[in-house]
Design a protein around this motif. Structure first.
Motif, PDB file in Angstrom:
ATOM      1  N   GLN A 149      -2.849   8.067   2.252  1.00  0.00           N
ATOM      2  CA  GLN A 149      -4.714  10.064   1.937  1.00  0.00           C
ATOM      3  C   GLN A 149      -5.402   9.215   1.272  1.00  0.00           C
ATOM      4  OE1 GLN A 149      -3.592  12.716   3.205  1.00  0.00           O
ATOM      5  NE2 GLN A 149      -1.861  12.416   3.403  1.00  0.00           N
ATOM      6  N   ILE A 180       3.783   9.969   2.671  1.00  0.00           N
ATOM      7  CA  ILE A 180       4.784   9.466   2.904  1.00  0.00           C
ATOM      8  C   ILE A 180       4.644   8.524   1.890  1.00  0.00           C
ATOM      9  CG2 ILE A 180       5.607   8.036   5.026  1.00  0.00           C
ATOM     10  CD1 ILE A 180       3.915   9.834   6.500  1.00  0.00           C
ATOM     11  N   TYR A 181       6.164   7.949   1.081  1.00  0.00           N
ATOM     12  CA  TYR A 181       6.154   7.184   0.431  1.00  0.00           C
ATOM     13  C   TYR A 181       8.299   6.000   1.017  1.00  0.00           C
ATOM     14  CZ  TYR A 181       3.863   9.435  -3.788  1.00  0.00           C
ATOM     15  OH  TYR A 181       2.723   9.566  -3.762  1.00  0.00           O
ATOM     16  N   ASP A 182       7.507   5.159   0.405  1.00  0.00           N
ATOM     17  CA  ASP A 182       8.723   4.042   0.814  1.00  0.00           C
ATOM     18  C   ASP A 182      10.306   5.148   0.527  1.00  0.00           C
ATOM     19  OD1 ASP A 182       7.103   2.054   2.460  1.00  0.00           O
ATOM     20  OD2 ASP A 182       7.305   0.809   0.979  1.00  0.00           O
ATOM     21  N   GLU A 183      10.271   5.607  -0.540  1.00  0.00           N
ATOM     22  CA  GLU A 183      11.422   5.061  -1.801  1.00  0.00           C
ATOM     23  C   GLU A 183      11.350   6.175  -2.575  1.00  0.00           C
ATOM     24  OE1 GLU A 183      11.666   1.381  -3.389  1.00  0.00           O
ATOM     25  OE2 GLU A 183      12.550   0.349  -2.764  1.00  0.00           O
ATOM     26  N   ASN A 228       2.793   3.082  -5.396  1.00  0.00           N
ATOM     27  CA  ASN A 228       4.245   3.710  -5.352  1.00  0.00           C
ATOM     28  C   ASN A 228       4.398   4.662  -3.586  1.00  0.00           C
ATOM     29  OD1 ASN A 228       3.876   3.792  -8.172  1.00  0.00           O
ATOM     30  ND2 ASN A 228       3.333   6.067  -7.956  1.00  0.00           N
ATOM     31  N   LYS A 229       3.714   4.376  -2.883  1.00  0.00           N
ATOM     32  CA  LYS A 229       4.196   4.574  -1.772  1.00  0.00           C
ATOM     33  C   LYS A 229       4.789   3.618  -1.271  1.00  0.00           C
ATOM     34  CE  LYS A 229       1.008   8.416  -0.722  1.00  0.00           C
ATOM     35  NZ  LYS A 229       0.259   9.037   0.452  1.00  0.00           N
ATOM     36  N   ASN A 230       4.296   2.220  -1.479  1.00  0.00           N
ATOM     37  CA  ASN A 230       4.713   1.215  -0.865  1.00  0.00           C
ATOM     38  C   ASN A 230       5.863   0.093  -1.646  1.00  0.00           C
ATOM     39  OD1 ASN A 230       2.544   0.855   2.002  1.00  0.00           O
ATOM     40  ND2 ASN A 230       1.697   1.805   0.402  1.00  0.00           N
ATOM     41  N   ARG A 231       6.371   1.265  -2.168  1.00  0.00           N
ATOM     42  CA  ARG A 231       7.744   0.688  -3.659  1.00  0.00           C
ATOM     43  C   ARG A 231       8.158  -0.644  -3.025  1.00  0.00           C
ATOM     44  NH1 ARG A 231       8.470   1.735  -7.831  1.00  0.00           N
ATOM     45  NH2 ARG A 231       5.652   3.058  -8.546  1.00  0.00           N
ATOM     46  N   ARG A 232       8.903  -0.124  -1.415  1.00  0.00           N
ATOM     47  CA  ARG A 232       9.168  -0.905  -0.866  1.00  0.00           C
ATOM     48  C   ARG A 232       9.544  -2.382  -0.570  1.00  0.00           C
ATOM     49  NH1 ARG A 232      12.490   2.215   3.199  1.00  0.00           N
ATOM     50  NH2 ARG A 232      13.223   2.721   1.606  1.00  0.00           N
ATOM     51  N   PHE A 233       7.707  -2.598  -0.078  1.00  0.00           N
ATOM     52  CA  PHE A 233       7.197  -3.515   0.293  1.00  0.00           C
ATOM     53  C   PHE A 233       6.728  -4.278  -0.883  1.00  0.00           C
ATOM     54  CE2 PHE A 233       4.821  -6.258   3.170  1.00  0.00           C
ATOM     55  CZ  PHE A 233       3.147  -6.357   2.348  1.00  0.00           C
ATOM     56  N   GLN A 235      -1.364   5.554  -7.017  1.00  0.00           N
ATOM     57  CA  GLN A 235      -0.704   5.788  -5.740  1.00  0.00           C
ATOM     58  C   GLN A 235      -0.505   5.194  -4.872  1.00  0.00           C
ATOM     59  OE1 GLN A 235      -3.650   8.557  -5.596  1.00  0.00           O
ATOM     60  NE2 GLN A 235      -1.902  10.441  -5.994  1.00  0.00           N
ATOM     61  N   ALA A 286       1.905   1.792   7.073  1.00  0.00           N
ATOM     62  CA  ALA A 286       1.957   3.329   6.591  1.00  0.00           C
ATOM     63  C   ALA A 286       1.083   3.292   6.469  1.00  0.00           C
ATOM     64  CB  ALA A 286       2.940   2.785   5.140  1.00  0.00           C
ATOM     65  N   THR A 287       1.096   4.438   6.446  1.00  0.00           N
ATOM     66  CA  THR A 287       0.118   5.536   5.891  1.00  0.00           C
ATOM     67  C   THR A 287      -0.558   5.823   4.148  1.00  0.00           C
ATOM     68  OG1 THR A 287       1.340   7.583   6.430  1.00  0.00           O
ATOM     69  CG2 THR A 287       0.735   6.201   8.623  1.00  0.00           C
ATOM     70  N   ARG A 343       1.183  -5.918   5.090  1.00  0.00           N
ATOM     71  CA  ARG A 343       1.651  -4.468   5.353  1.00  0.00           C
ATOM     72  C   ARG A 343       0.046  -3.388   5.447  1.00  0.00           C
ATOM     73  NH1 ARG A 343       5.061   0.212   3.596  1.00  0.00           N
ATOM     74  NH2 ARG A 343       6.606  -1.133   4.407  1.00  0.00           N
TER      75      ARG A 343
END
Lengths: 106, 427, 122, 143
Positions: free
Chosen positions: B81, A97-100, B91-96, B88, B78-79, B51
């Protein structure tokens, strides 16, 4: 519910908007069956403001097929209400799951 | 500056074994959860946005933190893996991340820091990458590599990750945090160095408090106790008379009995642990060490009333005839009647018939059949040993905290039995 | 399962007979009365007694009470009751209740028995 | 919210949206009126989703019943806000094992979600109607 898809690099971006519940789920199901989604897929849920167990079930179905075909699947832009459904059902363990979207496509 | 806290679900299993039923990051050290100490560090480093990401279930963490308003933080979740690498996660928390400097606390329980030192420049000007690690948890900097206008600032502030992978290490760290209390933000009112007292704390006369000591909220320390040095007393704790707690941790919701010695131990509910030997004992004797269950819910109140009315009804039926028969022979219940009436009055009281009229108030709901003062029968009457009002209050305190509706029935029978053997002066 | 297995009179170490009483399994409210009876009978044969607790897995306050009252009986009879082989868990209860101050405690029964020998320097 | 609110809908999946919107609105009115502890949006979402799941569950089991209906009543009491969803379907078992996500299941989440979001759930059967009662308390016990 509105569904659209586009290409971004070697990813297909499937964008959903509106309500994804038991009523609109069949619409997404048939769209997925009619369209070829092989290869890497990102589902952008930014404009989805309500997701129920039926909607979740379809996304999990996609995840199963992608895993079987050894292809990449990522979800992006989940708002808190949608995230909550993934968390309480533990379904988050099945998804990246990605932010963007663009960070997911890197 | 922002903080990203990574929680790995399978980590810190030793904590899950020692304190089952609690998320490791919510276990308390020095009366404060590990997570809150990480929040403190984040605030001191100037990072109000936090976060929390985890590869496991975060329901407990979410219920505890909500949106972080309680600490003046803005917390999002956020979750990830289990297999995700740092990139990674980035990347998954780019907006943060959003082009900010990120302090990443990965799989950490505790950071040693000093709230009187400043960390903002140091963290802002250090380069992206690993800052500290102890093989299990680590602190590293991520996000934008700030071409800081500030040169590398002079001396770096004190920051380190303690070894924390076993109960002895937890025990040692707890004592150390308490000793260096001024470096941290310890909960409780602290009018003097090394002494932190929570809300609603009753320290009876003749109690000796030896610093450093930290005491939580809703605590009763009975007369003659010695607390400390280096004692951590959790919240909702009762330390009964003339007991000694030194160099030890009494976790929350724990009752410590009378004339006991808790030295270099951890007491949690009815469990006593010795960090030095790893020994652990589940005590069955509630009067020595036991768990204080929380206040009953609305449901319990209703059931309790029902149980009391039913018991009062049975008592009413049982006592009706003897009451009607004996009452005429017993004058006004005057203590020390002589000769014949005395014997009847004594019998009258031993059968608790003197309490008979009060049963009606139980039916009307204005009086409990058994409970702490006021009640038809006092919990104190279920024990033989209370000599004075103080003893009585301790029994009632203990019974109230441990009571559940159906538990009142055996207590009632005990009270009736005690009065029958007239072990207690016909009060 | 009785908490007291068997006991033997050991005279090899010293002139006066030292009895070694073995406790095993659980000693709690349900079976501590057995200790009282066995102990008072044993006291008639020897007032120097060692309580070997190596096999004692669980002790509650009634069990501890039985041991403390046995000590009192031994002292009243002019003897002593010494303990050996306390596990860490059982020792916790002795420390909590400060009962360990009442007893001399040895790692194993041989040391405990030897401690009764008046010839051996303390 | 002094009086109970009652909504009766045909057992048709198209009305799922109405059921959830009414539930969301009822929750919002109640939450603001009573001042619940915790996040109001989360409280409303929990209600909206739970009622939606329950309604969908009723419609799914209505299968061929022509005139099947689903009635949703909302009321408040000391325990919090309660929704009672009743339908004319055959009996069903409200207790379902948690879905094992490692098997990538596409169904079986509905009732499980309700159990997770609501503080108390009870099922009963009256005059051959299924009655599912769900309550969310205004002040859940803090940890």
């Amino acid at each position: 519910m509105k569904i659209s898809s586009k290409k971004l690099g070697d990813y297909t971006i499937l964008s959903l908007s509106g309500i994804l519940n038991a009523s609109s789920a069949p619409q997404l199901k048939s769209y997925l069956e009619e369209t070829d989604f092989s290869g890497s897929l990102i589902i952008d849920l930014e404009l989805v403001d309500f997701l129920d167990s039926s909607g979740l079930g379809i996304l999990v179905g996609i995840a199963r097929r992608k895993k079987a075909a050894n292809e990449i699947l990522k979800l992006a832009n989940l708002n808190d209400r949608v995230k909550k459904v993934f968390e309480i059902t533990q379904a988050y363990t099945l998804f990246d799951i990605y932010d963007e979207v663009n960070a997911a496509a890197e | 500056m922002k903080t990203l806290i990574i929680i790995r679900e399978n980590a810190h299993s030793w904590l899950r074994d020692t304190f089952p039923g609690q998320h490791p990051l919510l276990v308390r050290i020095c009366n404060k959860s590990f997570l809150e100490f990480l929040f403190d560090f984040s605030i001191i480093a100037g990072a109000r946005e936090v976060r929390i990401v985890s590869d496991g279930d975060m329901a407990e963490i979410r219920d505890f933190c909500h949106d972080g308003g309680r600490w003046g933080l803005n917390i999002s979740y956020a979750t990830i893996q289990k297999s995700d690498t740092i990139t990674q996660i980035n990347n998954k928390n780019r907006r943060f991340y959003a082009a900010e400097r990120i302090i990443v606390l990965d799989n950490l329980l505790f950071i040693e820091f000093n709230k009187n030192e400043s960390y903002t420049e140091y963290l802002a000007s250090s380069h992206v990458g690993m800052l500290l690690s102890n093989g299990q948890g680590s602190v590293y900097l991520d996000g934008a590599d700030q071409q800081s206008i500030l040169e590398q600032c002079g001396s770096s502030p004190h920051i380190s990750i303690p070894e924390l992978g076993s109960l002895p290490e937890y025990f040692r760290l707890s004592a150390e945090i308490l000793r260096q209390g001024s470096r941290y933000i310890l909960p409780g009112y602290s009018n003097e160095d090394g002494c932190y007292i929570g809300r609603n704390v009753v320290i009876h006369k003749g109690v000796e408090i030896k610093k450093p000591v930290i005491i939580g909220n809703n605590v009763q320390i009975m007369p003659g106790c010695v607390i400390g040095p280096e004692a951590v007393i959790g919240s909702t704790v009762i330390i009964d008379r003339e007991s000694l707690v030194t160099g030890s941790i009494v976790m929350h919701n724990t009752f410590v009995g009378e004339q006991l010695e808790v030295k270099n131990k951890i007491a949690s509910g009815n469990r006593l642990m010795d960090p030095a030997t790893g020994a652990s004992l589940q005590l069955v004797d509630a009067h020595l060490l036991s768990e204080i269950t929380s206040e009953g819910t609305v449901y319990e109140g209703i059931v309790r009333r029902l149980v009391h009315v039913l018991a009062a009804l049975l008592l009413f039926i049982a006592q009706l005839l003897p009451y009607l028969f004996l009452r005429p022979f017993v004058g006004e219940p005057v203590a020390g009647g002589t000769g014949h009436e005395h014997k009847t009055a004594q019998l009258f009281n031993r059968l608790s018939l003197d309490r008979f009229p009060q049963l009606f108030r139980v039916f009307s709901g204005s009086l409990r059949l058994i409970g702490s003062q006021p009640a038809v029968f006092r919990y104190a009457e279920t024990e033989e040993w209370p000599e004075n009002e103080m003893d009585a209050r301790i029994v009632e305190q203990f019974c109230t905290l441990h009571s559940h509706p159906f538990g009142d029935i055996p207590l009632l029978l005990k009270a009736l039995l005690n009065r029958k053997e007239s072990k207690i002066a016909a009060s | 399962m009785t908490p007291v297995r068997n006991y033997l009179i050991d005279t090899s170490f010293s002139s006066l007979p030292v009895a070694v009483l073995f406790l095993n399994g659980r000693l709690d409210a349900s079976n501590c009365s057995e200790v009282h009876s066995v102990f008072s009978e044993l006291l008639r044969q020897s007032t120097s007694i060692v309580l070997d607790c190596t096999e004692l897995e669980f002790l509650d306050s009634s069990g501890l009470g039985a041991i403390v009252s046995s000590l009192r009986k031994a002292i009243e009879a002019g003897g002593d009751l010494r303990l050996s082989g306390l596990s860490n868990n059982v020792a916790l209860l002795f420390e909590l209740t400060k009962a360990q101050r009442l007893f001399s405690i040895y790692n194993d029964s041989t040391a405990a028995v030897a401690s009764f020998n008046p010839l051996k320097p303390e | 919210m002094k009086h109970a609110i009652s909504v009766t809908l045909n057992a048709d999946i198209v009305y799922t949206r109405i059921a959830s919107q009414v539930a969301g609105a009822a929750a919002e009115v109640y939450a603001n009126e009573v001042g619940i502890t915790g996040n109001i949006a989360e409280f409303c979402h929990a209600f909206e989703l739970s009622v939606s799941e329950s309604f969908t569950n009723s419609v799914r089991h209505a299968n061929h019943q022509a005139d099947g209906d689903v009635t949703i009543n909302f009321f408040t009491d000391a325990n919090g806000l309660t929704a009672v969803v009743s339908d004319t379907n055959p009996e069903f078992n409200p207790v379902t094992p948690p879905p094992d996500v490692t098997l990538y299941p596409e169904g079986g989440y509905g009732l499980f979600i309700i159990h997770k979001l609501m503080d108390s759930i009870s099922y009963s059967r009256k005059k051959d109607r299924n009655i599912l009662t769900m309550t969310k308390s205004a002040h859940p016990p803090a940890i």
